[in-house]
Design a protein around this motif. Structure first.
Motif, PDB file in Angstrom:
ATOM      1  N   ARG A  29      12.854 -47.486 -21.900  1.00 15.52           N
ATOM      2  CA  ARG A  29      12.857 -48.033 -20.548  1.00 15.52           C
ATOM      3  C   ARG A  29      14.226 -48.660 -20.294  1.00 15.52           C
ATOM      4  NH1 ARG A  29       8.008 -51.163 -19.999  1.00 15.52           N
ATOM      5  NH2 ARG A  29       9.012 -52.868 -21.151  1.00 15.52           N
ATOM      6  N   GLN A  30      14.876 -48.171 -19.243  1.00 14.89           N
ATOM      7  CA  GLN A  30      16.197 -48.666 -18.870  1.00 14.89           C
ATOM      8  C   GLN A  30      16.073 -49.540 -17.629  1.00 14.89           C
ATOM      9  OE1 GLN A  30      19.611 -47.611 -20.169  1.00 14.89           O
ATOM     10  NE2 GLN A  30      19.926 -49.539 -19.082  1.00 14.89           N
ATOM     11  N   THR A  31      16.549 -50.788 -17.741  1.00 16.35           N
ATOM     12  CA  THR A  31      16.646 -51.656 -16.574  1.00 16.35           C
ATOM     13  C   THR A  31      18.109 -52.008 -16.365  1.00 16.35           C
ATOM     14  OG1 THR A  31      16.244 -53.627 -17.911  1.00 16.35           O
ATOM     15  CG2 THR A  31      14.322 -52.568 -16.904  1.00 16.35           C
ATOM     16  N   SER A  32      18.380 -52.895 -15.430  1.00 17.32           N
ATOM     17  CA  SER A  32      19.780 -53.203 -15.124  1.00 17.32           C
ATOM     18  C   SER A  32      20.494 -53.867 -16.299  1.00 17.32           C
ATOM     19  CB  SER A  32      19.868 -54.094 -13.890  1.00 17.32           C
ATOM     20  OG  SER A  32      19.152 -55.290 -14.101  1.00 17.32           O
ATOM     21  N   ASP A  33      19.735 -54.514 -17.175  1.00 15.54           N
ATOM     22  CA  ASP A  33      20.406 -55.254 -18.239  1.00 15.54           C
ATOM     23  C   ASP A  33      20.116 -54.774 -19.651  1.00 15.54           C
ATOM     24  OD1 ASP A  33      18.184 -58.159 -18.529  1.00 15.54           O
ATOM     25  OD2 ASP A  33      17.790 -56.041 -18.123  1.00 15.54           O
ATOM     26  N   LEU A  57      -0.595 -50.871 -15.562  1.00 19.77           N
ATOM     27  CA  LEU A  57       0.826 -51.118 -15.381  1.00 19.77           C
ATOM     28  C   LEU A  57       1.094 -52.482 -14.752  1.00 19.77           C
ATOM     29  CD1 LEU A  57       1.811 -47.529 -14.338  1.00 19.77           C
ATOM     30  CD2 LEU A  57       2.926 -48.824 -16.157  1.00 19.77           C
ATOM     31  N   LYS A  58       2.204 -53.064 -15.159  1.00 22.92           N
ATOM     32  CA  LYS A  58       2.623 -54.383 -14.685  1.00 22.92           C
ATOM     33  C   LYS A  58       3.997 -54.281 -14.022  1.00 22.92           C
ATOM     34  CE  LYS A  58       0.283 -56.522 -18.641  1.00 22.92           C
ATOM     35  NZ  LYS A  58       0.439 -57.416 -19.816  1.00 22.92           N
ATOM     36  N   PRO A  59       4.323 -55.191 -13.133  1.00 21.33           N
ATOM     37  CA  PRO A  59       5.640 -55.130 -12.482  1.00 21.33           C
ATOM     38  C   PRO A  59       6.799 -55.099 -13.485  1.00 21.33           C
ATOM     39  CG  PRO A  59       4.237 -56.644 -11.297  1.00 21.33           C
ATOM     40  CD  PRO A  59       3.469 -56.233 -12.520  1.00 21.33           C
ATOM     41  N   GLU A  60       6.626 -55.756 -14.628  1.00 23.92           N
ATOM     42  CA  GLU A  60       7.697 -55.756 -15.624  1.00 23.92           C
ATOM     43  C   GLU A  60       7.859 -54.418 -16.345  1.00 23.92           C
ATOM     44  OE1 GLU A  60       5.161 -57.920 -15.373  1.00 23.92           O
ATOM     45  OE2 GLU A  60       4.386 -58.519 -17.352  1.00 23.92           O
ATOM     46  N   ASP A  61       6.972 -53.468 -16.075  1.00 24.47           N
ATOM     47  CA  ASP A  61       7.131 -52.121 -16.622  1.00 24.47           C
ATOM     48  C   ASP A  61       8.097 -51.289 -15.779  1.00 24.47           C
ATOM     49  OD1 ASP A  61       3.604 -52.090 -17.328  1.00 24.47           O
ATOM     50  OD2 ASP A  61       5.252 -52.439 -18.744  1.00 24.47           O
ATOM     51  N   GLY A 108      15.920 -38.967 -17.132  1.00 22.37           N
ATOM     52  CA  GLY A 108      15.113 -40.129 -16.765  1.00 22.37           C
ATOM     53  C   GLY A 108      14.242 -39.896 -15.541  1.00 22.37           C
ATOM     54  N   THR A 109      13.180 -40.680 -15.464  1.00 22.51           N
ATOM     55  CA  THR A 109      12.292 -40.663 -14.301  1.00 22.51           C
ATOM     56  C   THR A 109      11.976 -42.117 -13.937  1.00 22.51           C
ATOM     57  OG1 THR A 109      10.238 -39.726 -13.393  1.00 22.51           O
ATOM     58  CG2 THR A 109      10.166 -40.430 -15.700  1.00 22.51           C
ATOM     59  N   GLN A 110      12.025 -42.432 -12.654  1.00 23.48           N
ATOM     60  CA  GLN A 110      11.870 -43.815 -12.204  1.00 23.48           C
ATOM     61  C   GLN A 110      10.407 -44.186 -12.069  1.00 23.48           C
ATOM     62  OE1 GLN A 110      14.203 -46.178 -11.711  1.00 23.48           O
ATOM     63  NE2 GLN A 110      12.621 -47.669 -11.122  1.00 23.48           N
ATOM     64  N   VAL A 111      10.082 -45.350 -12.622  1.00 24.66           N
ATOM     65  CA  VAL A 111       8.747 -45.929 -12.478  1.00 24.66           C
ATOM     66  C   VAL A 111       8.902 -47.282 -11.802  1.00 24.66           C
ATOM     67  CG1 VAL A 111       6.764 -46.891 -13.713  1.00 24.66           C
ATOM     68  CG2 VAL A 111       7.786 -44.732 -14.477  1.00 24.66           C
ATOM     69  N   THR A 112       8.201 -47.468 -10.705  1.00 27.40           N
ATOM     70  CA  THR A 112       8.235 -48.729  -9.989  1.00 27.40           C
ATOM     71  C   THR A 112       6.813 -49.234  -9.823  1.00 27.40           C
ATOM     72  OG1 THR A 112      10.206 -48.046  -8.765  1.00 27.40           O
ATOM     73  CG2 THR A 112       8.975 -49.933  -7.904  1.00 27.40           C
ATOM     74  N   VAL A 113       6.566 -50.454 -10.304  1.00 26.45           N
ATOM     75  CA  VAL A 113       5.238 -51.049 -10.235  1.00 26.45           C
ATOM     76  C   VAL A 113       5.294 -52.237  -9.277  1.00 26.45           C
ATOM     77  CG1 VAL A 113       3.309 -52.012 -11.531  1.00 26.45           C
ATOM     78  CG2 VAL A 113       4.842 -50.364 -12.624  1.00 26.45           C
ATOM     79  N   SER A 114       4.537 -52.160  -8.207  1.00 24.98           N
ATOM     80  CA  SER A 114       4.523 -53.243  -7.214  1.00 24.98           C
ATOM     81  C   SER A 114       3.407 -54.230  -7.524  1.00 24.98           C
ATOM     82  CB  SER A 114       4.335 -52.662  -5.823  1.00 24.98           C
ATOM     83  OG  SER A 114       3.088 -52.006  -5.712  1.00 24.98           O
ATOM     84  N   SER A 115       3.661 -55.475  -7.187  1.00 28.85           N
ATOM     85  CA  SER A 115       2.672 -56.531  -7.468  1.00 28.85           C
ATOM     86  C   SER A 115       1.682 -56.685  -6.331  1.00 28.85           C
ATOM     87  CB  SER A 115       3.381 -57.857  -7.728  1.00 28.85           C
ATOM     88  OG  SER A 115       4.181 -58.190  -6.622  1.00 28.85           O
TER      89      SER A 115
END
Length: 114
Positions: free
Chosen positions: A38-42, A84-88, A107-114
């Protein structure tokens, strides 16, 4: 050289599920070990891995929610993600070790909304 291509990402609400696929252009038998990152901005973190023999390992943050598997016939590795959780949220990349070389997908983008 064998290439990897991810698919299955998307936008999902918290508590939902997604199943990611990592398709190899050649035989998945070629890879000694494979993993989902999992790649995030940091950071880029390993969330799940599988050896050629089928042994699996998971990051503590996803254990019990994510399941990695593979289909030899389809030359594909999967990542089933439940609850799934937003932090995923992040870009999920698959990788495989070919000898001393690590092959990466786009890569494939996964976005989890709260």
């Amino acid at each position: 050289q064998v290439q990897l291509a991810e698919s299955g990402g998307g936008l999902v609400q918290a508590g939902g599920s997604l199943k990611l696929s990592c398709a190899a252009s050649g035989s998945i038998f070629s890879f000694k070990n494979m993993g989902w990152y999992r790649q995030t901005s940091d950071k880029r973190e390993l969330v799940a891995s599988m050896t050629a023999g089928g042994a699996t390992n998971y990051a503590a943050s996803v254990k019990g929610r994510f399941t990695v598997s593979k289909s030899i016939g389809a030359n594909t590795m999967y990542l089933q993600m439940n609850n799934l959780k937003p932090e995923d949220t992040g870009t999920y990349l698959c990788s495989g070790a070919l000898g001393s070389i690590n092959v990466w997908g786009q890569g494939t983008q996964v976005t989890v909304s709260s």
